[in-house]
Motif scaffolding. Structure first.
Motif, mmCIF file in Angstrom:
data_model
loop_
_atom_site.group_PDB
_atom_site.id
_atom_site.type_symbol
_atom_site.label_atom_id
_atom_site.label_comp_id
_atom_site.label_asym_id
_atom_site.label_seq_id
_atom_site.Cartn_x
_atom_site.Cartn_y
_atom_site.Cartn_z
ATOM 1 N N ASN A 63 17.182 -45.761 -63.634
ATOM 2 C CA ASN A 63 18.479 -45.468 -63.027
ATOM 3 C C ASN A 63 19.480 -46.595 -63.264
ATOM 4 O O ASN A 63 20.674 -46.345 -63.453
ATOM 5 C CB ASN A 63 18.311 -45.184 -61.531
ATOM 6 C CG ASN A 63 17.854 -43.755 -61.283
ATOM 7 O OD1 ASN A 63 18.295 -42.829 -61.966
ATOM 8 N ND2 ASN A 63 16.958 -43.567 -60.327
ATOM 9 N N ASP B 248 23.007 -46.284 -65.210
ATOM 10 C CA ASP B 248 24.259 -46.797 -64.651
ATOM 11 C C ASP B 248 24.972 -47.750 -65.598
ATOM 12 O O ASP B 248 26.212 -47.754 -65.672
ATOM 13 C CB ASP B 248 23.987 -47.496 -63.318
ATOM 14 C CG ASP B 248 23.606 -46.525 -62.211
ATOM 15 O OD1 ASP B 248 23.878 -45.318 -62.357
ATOM 16 O OD2 ASP B 248 23.015 -46.976 -61.205
ATOM 17 N N ARG C 253 20.207 -38.645 -63.342
ATOM 18 C CA ARG C 253 19.424 -39.606 -62.580
ATOM 19 C C ARG C 253 17.950 -39.429 -62.896
ATOM 20 O O ARG C 253 17.496 -38.322 -63.198
ATOM 21 C CB ARG C 253 19.596 -39.427 -61.065
ATOM 22 C CG ARG C 253 20.993 -39.531 -60.555
ATOM 23 C CD ARG C 253 21.628 -40.877 -60.785
ATOM 24 N NE ARG C 253 20.997 -41.969 -60.028
ATOM 25 C CZ ARG C 253 21.250 -43.242 -60.257
ATOM 26 N NH1 ARG C 253 22.095 -43.600 -61.235
ATOM 27 N NH2 ARG C 253 20.666 -44.183 -59.538
ATOM 28 N N SER C 254 17.203 -40.513 -62.807
ATOM 29 C CA SER C 254 15.744 -40.441 -62.902
ATOM 30 C C SER C 254 15.178 -40.134 -61.523
ATOM 31 O O SER C 254 15.695 -40.612 -60.502
ATOM 32 C CB SER C 254 15.176 -41.769 -63.409
ATOM 33 O OG SER C 254 13.761 -41.763 -63.374
ATOM 34 N N GLU C 255 14.123 -39.334 -61.486
ATOM 35 C CA GLU C 255 13.473 -38.984 -60.230
ATOM 36 C C GLU C 255 11.989 -39.344 -60.297
ATOM 37 O O GLU C 255 11.366 -39.269 -61.355
ATOM 38 C CB GLU C 255 13.598 -37.487 -59.947
ATOM 39 C CG GLU C 255 15.001 -36.983 -59.754
ATOM 40 C CD GLU C 255 15.025 -35.485 -59.499
ATOM 41 O OE1 GLU C 255 14.973 -35.076 -58.317
ATOM 42 O OE2 GLU C 255 15.067 -34.717 -60.473
#
Length: 311
Positions: free
Chosen positions: A276, A280, A300-302
């Motif tokens: 993330n 950004d 986004r990474s989850e």
């Protein structure tokens, strides 16, 4: 898995197909040399490093050992030296290693063997186009880093403008791999079209990409469908096909690609945070852009999102 000899032949064909002589390889659509001077690098990420569990032991001190299957460009393949592994997944692995302040070491592995190697601690993570599934989540943790997409591609001069939903494909002849997830999805699309009073989709089933491309280029098929990244490479190399749409590999559900780590090792939180931060600061998208895969970027990474269900 494709052999090194086959991959070297493919890479040589890439340069030849682009009309390049030995001294003009830099003009190929992607840099396939082993040095990779354009690879995107990152600074240490103190927050991500702090999230690594104190009791976590890397497979090799000071290194981030990553299992990877060099199945073909642009995701992961052997460079022109037939030895160095390059591609979008190695680039992502390098960014993560940089963020964690570690030296990257890639371990080429057959696709079928990565689960055993990861479980046994041979490497710290697998970064090799692994999709998140509920079954895999029973044994591994996941940090997502790319959408899993299939691509709709047509001849460069085709009048077909876009395919976004089943009705857009009604009446078309589509070349697809037999027994694949793409075939399963398109069979369902065709059923929906017929139920809505539209023409069915005619599927032409082939075992390999070369046969599918011949069918498309000869006019026997209107469209070719297979994993998006593979066709991005072909389109950049040959310049005679173009993308007109993408499709989630998990349709009608979302299907994301993720870094896999051992279940409960605790490394997953550090990796998700690092990803993330890379999103950004723009490094993530720059790395994907090197291989024309911006279309597959995630916002986004989850950590361990819902995966594809067991079929």
């Amino acid at each position: 898995m494709i052999s090194r000899r086959s991959l070297l032949s493919l890479l040589a064909g890439t340069i030849a197909g682009a009309g390049l002589g030995p001294g003009l390889a830099q003009e190929a659509p992607f840099d396939l040399g082993p040095e990779q001077p354009g690879r995107i690098r990152a600074e240490k990420d103190a927050a991500a490093i702090a999230r690594i569990p104190k009791d976590y032991r890397f497979a090799e001190p000071g290194a981030f050992i990553v299992g990877i299957s060099p199945g073909g460009p642009p995701l992961a393949t052997y460079a022109t030296d037939a030895r160095t592994v390059i591609g979008a997944d190695p680039d992502l692995a390098q960014l993560v290693a940089d963020s964690l302040g570690l030296t990257l070491k890639l371990v080429p592995v057959a696709w079928a063997d990565w689960p055993l190697g990861l479980s046994s601690g041979k490497y710290d993570a697998v970064i090799s186009n692994v999709g998140v599934t509920e079954q895999r989540k029973e044994k591994f943790d996941f940090s997502t880093y790319r959408q899993g997409l299939h691509g709709f591609f047509v001849k460069a001069d085709s009048r077909i403008a876009a395919i976004r939903e089943p009705k857009d494909a009604a009446g078309l002849t589509i070349a697809v791999g037999g027994g694949t997830n793409q075939e399963r999805i398109l069979v369902e699309w065709s059923k929906q079209n017929v139920a809505a009073g539209l023409k069915p989709i005619e599927l032409q089933l082939f075992d390999d990409e070369a046969a599918r491309l011949v069918s498309l280029r000869s006019g026997r098929s209107d469209v070719i469908v297979q994993p998006h990244a593979q066709l991005v490479f072909v389109a950049a190399r040959d310049k005679d096909i173009k993308r007109i749409g993408t499709l989630s590999a998990g349709w009608p559900l979302k299907s994301d690609v993720a870094i896999a780590t051992r279940k409960g090792s605790g490394l997953v939180d550090a990796l998700t945070l690092a990803l993330n931060d890379l999103i950004d600061n723009g490094k993530y998208r720059q790395a994907l852009a090197r291989w024309a895969l911006e279309e597959e970027a995630l916002p986004r990474s989850e950590t361990n999102p819902p995966g594809l269900p067991k079929f």
